[in-house]
Design a protein around this motif. Structure first.
Motif, PDB file in Angstrom:
ATOM      1  N   VAL A   1      92.231  13.899  30.693  1.00  0.00           N
ATOM      2  CA  VAL A   1      93.647  13.904  30.294  1.00  0.00           C
ATOM      3  C   VAL A   1      93.855  12.761  29.305  1.00  0.00           C
ATOM      4  O   VAL A   1      93.619  11.598  29.640  1.00  0.00           O
TER       5      VAL A   1
ATOM      6  N   PRO B   1      89.758  16.901  24.405  1.00  0.00           N
ATOM      7  CA  PRO B   1      89.980  16.819  25.854  1.00  0.00           C
ATOM      8  C   PRO B   1      88.710  16.936  26.690  1.00  0.00           C
ATOM      9  O   PRO B   1      88.726  16.609  27.880  1.00  0.00           O
ATOM     10  N   VAL B   2      87.615  17.400  26.083  1.00  0.00           N
ATOM     11  CA  VAL B   2      86.341  17.458  26.795  1.00  0.00           C
ATOM     12  C   VAL B   2      85.464  16.281  26.367  1.00  0.00           C
ATOM     13  O   VAL B   2      84.267  16.241  26.674  1.00  0.00           O
TER      14      VAL B   2
ATOM     15  N   GLU C   1      80.701  12.317  31.437  1.00  0.00           N
ATOM     16  CA  GLU C   1      81.680  12.540  30.376  1.00  0.00           C
ATOM     17  C   GLU C   1      81.025  12.471  29.001  1.00  0.00           C
ATOM     18  O   GLU C   1      81.390  13.234  28.093  1.00  0.00           O
TER      19      GLU C   1
ATOM     20  N   LEU D   1      87.085  17.686  31.963  1.00  0.00           N
ATOM     21  CA  LEU D   1      88.376  17.591  31.294  1.00  0.00           C
ATOM     22  C   LEU D   1      88.938  16.181  31.458  1.00  0.00           C
ATOM     23  O   LEU D   1      89.026  15.653  32.565  1.00  0.00           O
TER      24      LEU D   1
ATOM     25  N   PRO E   1      81.468  20.807  31.616  1.00  0.00           N
ATOM     26  CA  PRO E   1      82.677  20.316  30.941  1.00  0.00           C
ATOM     27  C   PRO E   1      83.507  19.445  31.876  1.00  0.00           C
ATOM     28  O   PRO E   1      83.776  19.817  33.015  1.00  0.00           O
TER      29      PRO E   1
END
Length: 399
Positions: free
Chosen positions: A215, A271-272, A53, A213, A211
């Motif tokens: 939430v 969000p990324v 992340e 994602l 990437p």
């Protein structure tokens, strides 16, 4: 016609005319990335991001600031340089992982971007932010920076044989090639870490960032501890100096529009895992000043080159994240601490410049530096509140 005249006076060839801003923009991106990517990665990890992340977040912020620099410079024909918020990354390190983990941090990123958009659309809100005494904002930033700037000293005590070469390299580069002191430090640190650390083979499968994602989650504690301080630090330590650099070089862009677009870019990257982006300050000087081109009407090309270089760096974010994740944390903190010494000095100067506000600024500084959370709210916020109360008391009853 002015450009041709200046080129003729300086003896600049057509190829040199194009090369100078391109080289200046690329150099600005290299300096900006090398001086702070370790801080950004460490900030994302401290905020709860996994290595994957964090790599995705670094990629996202590089790509979004690269695209934003290119788009705004083309639109305005001005050297508009967009960068991540290095003070914001330091704030993340000091704050740590919120309850709810990285999704809550991502939600705070989105809220920060929304506040920046509101500051651009609503003049009264922007004026209210501008009314925060700059000395207190600088003192809050200095308090947040202090612990990280002590890292080189801690590293000398923990592993002197590894930390000392990095510190010596920084000191020599600071003396003889000050503009390149941080990139030289990063290079020497990479050599030291490479010789003392084995990069796990598994991390090499994620050299190219993917990437991820996230939430977003929303929590009142994260709003107070992350979103509001990040907004204040970004506005006071990045956007305001960035505008000053542009104005000092004769550029007067539409301020509200810039805030709206950088706020929207921050929301898009969140969000990324991408953190807040804003107007560049230090690297903006390389693109907006005479170093980029003698003709002010041609310096916007430098910001185009800066944006393109950041996009290339974003594609290699996975390798950077894997390298940082495998290195001893104290060495990474050493590089970050050395890179931020100039920022600490600047923040302290800004905090103490007004004699009437010095005691409130010192109160803000020591409170923010304490790291003590009260009622679940971080020290940076309480430092600003404590200093603000003293400023109010000091001005009470005065005309």
């Amino acid at each position: 016609m002015m450009r041709e005249a200046l080129a003729g006076e300086g003896g600049m060839t057509p190829s040199g005319d194009a090369l100078q801003p391109l080289a200046a923009g690329a150099l600005a991106a290299v300096v900006g990335f090398a001086s702070a990517f370790t801080i950004v990665l460490q900030g994302l990890r401290a905020a709860g991001a996994t290595p994957l992340e964090a790599a995705a977040g670094l990629m996202a912020v590089c790509l979004i600031q690269g695209v934003a620099s290119i788009a705004l410079s083309l639109r305005l024909r001005m050297p508009i340089s967009i960068a991540w918020s290095t003070p914001g990354a330091v704030l993340l390190i000091a704050t740590g992982t919120p309850a709810g983990g990285f999704p809550v941090t991502v939600g705070a990123f989105m809220l920060t971007g929304l506040l920046i958009v509101i500051a651009g659309l609503w003049r009264g809100f922007g004026e209210a932010v501008a009314a925060i005494p700059r000395s207190l904002a600088a003192a809050m930033l200095a308090g947040v920076l202090l612990d990280l700037c002590l890292a080189p000293v801690h590293a000398l005590g923990a592993m002197p044989h590894l930390a000392l070469p990095i510190i010596i390299a920084w000191a020599l580069a600071w003396r003889f090639a000050r503009r390149y002191a941080v990139p030289v430090t990063v290079l020497v640190a990479a050599i030291v870490i490479g010789l003392s650390t084995t990069l796990p083979a598994a991390t090499l499968t994620h050299v190219w960032p993917v990437p991820v994602l996230v939430v977003p989650g929303f929590d009142l504690g994260a709003v107070v501890n992350i979103a509001l301080p990040l907004f204040i630090v970004t506005m006071a330590s990045q956007n305001v100096p960035g505008l000053a650099v542009l104005n000092g070089n004769g550029y007067h862009p539409p301020i509200g529009s810039l805030f709206v677009w950088t706020g929207l870019a921050s929301i898009l990257a969140a969000p990324v895992g991408g953190m807040t982006v804003n107007l560049a300050a230090i690297t903006a000087a390389l693109c907006a000043g005479p170093e980029a081109h003698p003709d002010a009407n041609r310096r916007w090309i430098a910001s185009i080159a800066l944006g393109g270089t950041y996009i290339v760096f974003g594609l290699f974010a996975g390798l950077a994240a894997a390298f940082i994740a495998s290195a001893p944390p104290v060495l990474i903190q050493t590089v970050a601490g050395l890179a931020l010494l100039a920022s600490l000095a600047s923040a302290l100067m800004g905090a103490l410049v007004r004699e009437d506000d010095r005691v409130p600024a010192i109160v803000t500084f020591v409170t923010a530096a304490s790291g003590v959370a009260v009622l679940g709210i971080g020290a940076a916020f309480w430092g600003l509140i404590a200093g603000g109360v003293l400023v109010g008391l000091n001005r009470l009853g005065r005309s």
